[in-house]
Write a protein that holds these residues in place. Structure first.
Motif, PDB file in Angstrom:
ATOM      1  N   PHE A   7       0.830  -1.194   0.000  1.00  0.00           N
ATOM      2  CA  PHE A   7       0.000   0.000   0.000  1.00  0.00           C
ATOM      3  C   PHE A   7       0.873   1.256   0.000  1.00  0.00           C
ATOM      4  CE2 PHE A   7      -2.046  -3.442   2.254  1.00  0.00           C
ATOM      5  CZ  PHE A   7      -3.237  -3.553   1.572  1.00  0.00           C
ATOM      6  N   LYS A   8       0.391   2.268  -0.701  1.00  0.00           N
ATOM      7  CA  LYS A   8       1.063   3.559  -0.748  1.00  0.00           C
ATOM      8  C   LYS A   8       0.664   4.339   0.503  1.00  0.00           C
ATOM      9  CE  LYS A   8       1.247   5.725  -4.813  1.00  0.00           C
ATOM     10  NZ  LYS A   8       0.910   6.610  -5.954  1.00  0.00           N
ATOM     11  N   ILE A   9       1.668   4.911   1.165  1.00  0.00           N
ATOM     12  CA  ILE A   9       1.407   5.786   2.302  1.00  0.00           C
ATOM     13  C   ILE A   9       2.127   7.111   2.054  1.00  0.00           C
ATOM     14  CG2 ILE A   9       0.995   3.980   4.013  1.00  0.00           C
ATOM     15  CD1 ILE A   9       3.827   4.345   5.005  1.00  0.00           C
ATOM     16  N   TYR A  10       1.603   8.152   2.636  1.00  0.00           N
ATOM     17  CA  TYR A  10       2.167   9.484   2.469  1.00  0.00           C
ATOM     18  C   TYR A  10       2.751   9.944   3.799  1.00  0.00           C
ATOM     19  CZ  TYR A  10      -0.170   9.441  -1.979  1.00  0.00           C
ATOM     20  OH  TYR A  10      -0.555   9.100  -3.248  1.00  0.00           O
ATOM     21  N   VAL A  11       3.945  10.509   3.721  1.00  0.00           N
ATOM     22  CA  VAL A  11       4.675  10.991   4.889  1.00  0.00           C
ATOM     23  C   VAL A  11       4.974  12.467   4.651  1.00  0.00           C
ATOM     24  CG1 VAL A  11       6.779  10.706   6.250  1.00  0.00           C
ATOM     25  CG2 VAL A  11       5.713   8.719   5.166  1.00  0.00           C
ATOM     26  N   PHE A  12       4.848  13.277   5.680  1.00  0.00           N
ATOM     27  CA  PHE A  12       5.147  14.696   5.545  1.00  0.00           C
ATOM     28  C   PHE A  12       6.631  14.913   5.331  1.00  0.00           C
ATOM     29  CE2 PHE A  12       1.156  14.921   7.914  1.00  0.00           C
ATOM     30  CZ  PHE A  12       0.467  15.810   7.100  1.00  0.00           C
ATOM     31  N   ASP A  13       6.963  15.806   4.418  1.00  0.00           N
ATOM     32  CA  ASP A  13       8.337  16.247   4.252  1.00  0.00           C
ATOM     33  C   ASP A  13       8.744  16.953   5.550  1.00  0.00           C
ATOM     34  OD1 ASP A  13      10.675  16.962   2.344  1.00  0.00           O
ATOM     35  OD2 ASP A  13      10.084  18.879   3.250  1.00  0.00           O
ATOM     36  N   LYS A  14       9.897  16.611   6.101  1.00  0.00           N
ATOM     37  CA  LYS A  14      10.309  17.146   7.406  1.00  0.00           C
ATOM     38  C   LYS A  14      10.443  18.664   7.391  1.00  0.00           C
ATOM     39  CE  LYS A  14      12.555  12.942   8.896  1.00  0.00           C
ATOM     40  NZ  LYS A  14      13.789  12.249   9.179  1.00  0.00           N
ATOM     41  N   GLU A  15      11.036  19.203   6.342  1.00  0.00           N
ATOM     42  CA  GLU A  15      11.209  20.656   6.267  1.00  0.00           C
ATOM     43  C   GLU A  15       9.859  21.362   6.184  1.00  0.00           C
ATOM     44  OE1 GLU A  15      13.895  21.744   3.138  1.00  0.00           O
ATOM     45  OE2 GLU A  15      15.444  20.380   3.874  1.00  0.00           O
ATOM     46  N   TYR A  16       8.947  20.815   5.399  1.00  0.00           N
ATOM     47  CA  TYR A  16       7.613  21.415   5.288  1.00  0.00           C
ATOM     48  C   TYR A  16       6.913  21.390   6.641  1.00  0.00           C
ATOM     49  CZ  TYR A  16       2.719  22.031   4.113  1.00  0.00           C
ATOM     50  OH  TYR A  16       1.407  22.484   4.079  1.00  0.00           O
ATOM     51  N   ARG A  17       7.001  20.276   7.326  1.00  0.00           N
ATOM     52  CA  ARG A  17       6.352  20.156   8.636  1.00  0.00           C
ATOM     53  C   ARG A  17       6.911  21.186   9.613  1.00  0.00           C
ATOM     54  NH1 ARG A  17       4.529  14.568  11.160  1.00  0.00           N
ATOM     55  NH2 ARG A  17       2.545  15.498  11.643  1.00  0.00           N
ATOM     56  N   GLU A  18       8.215  21.348   9.637  1.00  0.00           N
ATOM     57  CA  GLU A  18       8.835  22.326  10.532  1.00  0.00           C
ATOM     58  C   GLU A  18       8.391  23.754  10.198  1.00  0.00           C
ATOM     59  OE1 GLU A  18      10.553  21.819  13.350  1.00  0.00           O
ATOM     60  OE2 GLU A  18      10.051  19.720  12.987  1.00  0.00           O
ATOM     61  N   ARG A  19       8.356  24.080   8.905  1.00  0.00           N
ATOM     62  CA  ARG A  19       7.907  25.423   8.503  1.00  0.00           C
ATOM     63  C   ARG A  19       6.476  25.668   8.947  1.00  0.00           C
ATOM     64  NH1 ARG A  19      10.127  24.058   3.467  1.00  0.00           N
ATOM     65  NH2 ARG A  19       8.036  23.927   2.580  1.00  0.00           N
ATOM     66  N   ARG A  20       5.602  24.691   8.755  1.00  0.00           N
ATOM     67  CA  ARG A  20       4.187  24.836   9.131  1.00  0.00           C
ATOM     68  C   ARG A  20       4.038  24.961  10.647  1.00  0.00           C
ATOM     69  NH1 ARG A  20       0.422  26.588   5.939  1.00  0.00           N
ATOM     70  NH2 ARG A  20      -1.025  25.549   7.299  1.00  0.00           N
ATOM     71  N   LYS A  21       4.806  24.204  11.404  1.00  0.00           N
ATOM     72  CA  LYS A  21       4.717  24.285  12.862  1.00  0.00           C
ATOM     73  C   LYS A  21       5.172  25.642  13.361  1.00  0.00           C
ATOM     74  CE  LYS A  21       4.909  19.475  14.191  1.00  0.00           C
ATOM     75  NZ  LYS A  21       5.610  18.432  14.951  1.00  0.00           N
ATOM     76  N   LYS A  22       6.247  26.168  12.765  1.00  0.00           N
ATOM     77  CA  LYS A  22       6.722  27.498  13.155  1.00  0.00           C
ATOM     78  C   LYS A  22       5.669  28.546  12.835  1.00  0.00           C
ATOM     79  CE  LYS A  22      11.632  26.610  12.733  1.00  0.00           C
ATOM     80  NZ  LYS A  22      12.848  26.851  11.927  1.00  0.00           N
ATOM     81  N   LYS A  23       5.077  28.456  11.660  1.00  0.00           N
ATOM     82  CA  LYS A  23       4.046  29.408  11.261  1.00  0.00           C
ATOM     83  C   LYS A  23       2.841  29.309  12.197  1.00  0.00           C
ATOM     84  CE  LYS A  23       1.207  30.808   7.377  1.00  0.00           C
ATOM     85  NZ  LYS A  23       0.820  30.544   5.993  1.00  0.00           N
ATOM     86  N   TRP A  24       2.460  28.090  12.548  1.00  0.00           N
ATOM     87  CA  TRP A  24       1.310  27.859  13.421  1.00  0.00           C
ATOM     88  C   TRP A  24       1.587  28.408  14.828  1.00  0.00           C
ATOM     89  CZ3 TRP A  24      -0.065  24.295  17.471  1.00  0.00           C
ATOM     90  CH2 TRP A  24      -1.441  24.199  17.670  1.00  0.00           C
ATOM     91  N   ASN A  25       2.827  28.236  15.322  1.00  0.00           N
ATOM     92  CA  ASN A  25       3.173  28.720  16.664  1.00  0.00           C
ATOM     93  C   ASN A  25       3.251  30.241  16.728  1.00  0.00           C
ATOM     94  OD1 ASN A  25       3.291  26.210  17.865  1.00  0.00           O
ATOM     95  ND2 ASN A  25       5.428  25.898  17.335  1.00  0.00           N
ATOM     96  N   ILE A  26       3.575  30.891  15.609  1.00  0.00           N
ATOM     97  CA  ILE A  26       3.630  32.351  15.568  1.00  0.00           C
ATOM     98  C   ILE A  26       2.235  32.933  15.683  1.00  0.00           C
ATOM     99  CG2 ILE A  26       4.158  34.344  14.107  1.00  0.00           C
ATOM    100  CD1 ILE A  26       6.563  32.741  13.065  1.00  0.00           C
TER     101      ILE A  26
END
Length: 126
Positions: free
Chosen positions: A106-125
């Protein structure tokens, strides 16, 4: 629902998931959350793995039909090598024919680590 609306809905769900503890997911989850067909969800998710987007990476998982042990593959090449051989499960020792490998992969999707970090920083701001 129009194609662009479906695409936006998929992106909204992915953007919500990036801020959770979810590490990976399958297209059927996104299809369920957006009310679209599995193949449509998979196509939209595949778009998010392309160069320039790089929001998601595609990995694969194989579930042994005998013992239900899960094997993960981060690279398509590793999956191809696995599929080309009749494989013996290291847990239960059963022979796994090629057609069973294909039917239980089965195909599974994993978040790109850099994208996840950018989104978390944006969300925390905010």
């Amino acid at each position: 629902m129009k194609v662009d609306e479906k695409r936006r809905n998929v992106r909204k769900v992915v953007d919500r998931l990036v801020n959770t503890r979810i590490e990976n997911f399958m297209p059927d989850y996104i299809a369920y959350m957006t009310g679209i067909k599995n193949n449509e969800a998979e196509n939209f998710l595949d778009e998010l793995t392309l160069k320039g987007a790089e929001i998601l990476r595609i990995n694969y998982k194989f579930i042994c039909p005998e013992c239900s042990k899960v094997f993960y593959f981060e690279k398509a090449n590793d999956l191809v090598k696995f599929q080309q051989n009749n494989y013996e499960c290291p847990i239960c020792g059963s022979e796994i024919p090629k057609e069973d490998i294909e039917n239980n992969t089965f195909k599974i999707y994993v978040f790109d680590k850099e994208y996840r970090e950018r989104r978390k920083k944006k969300w925390n701001i905010n």
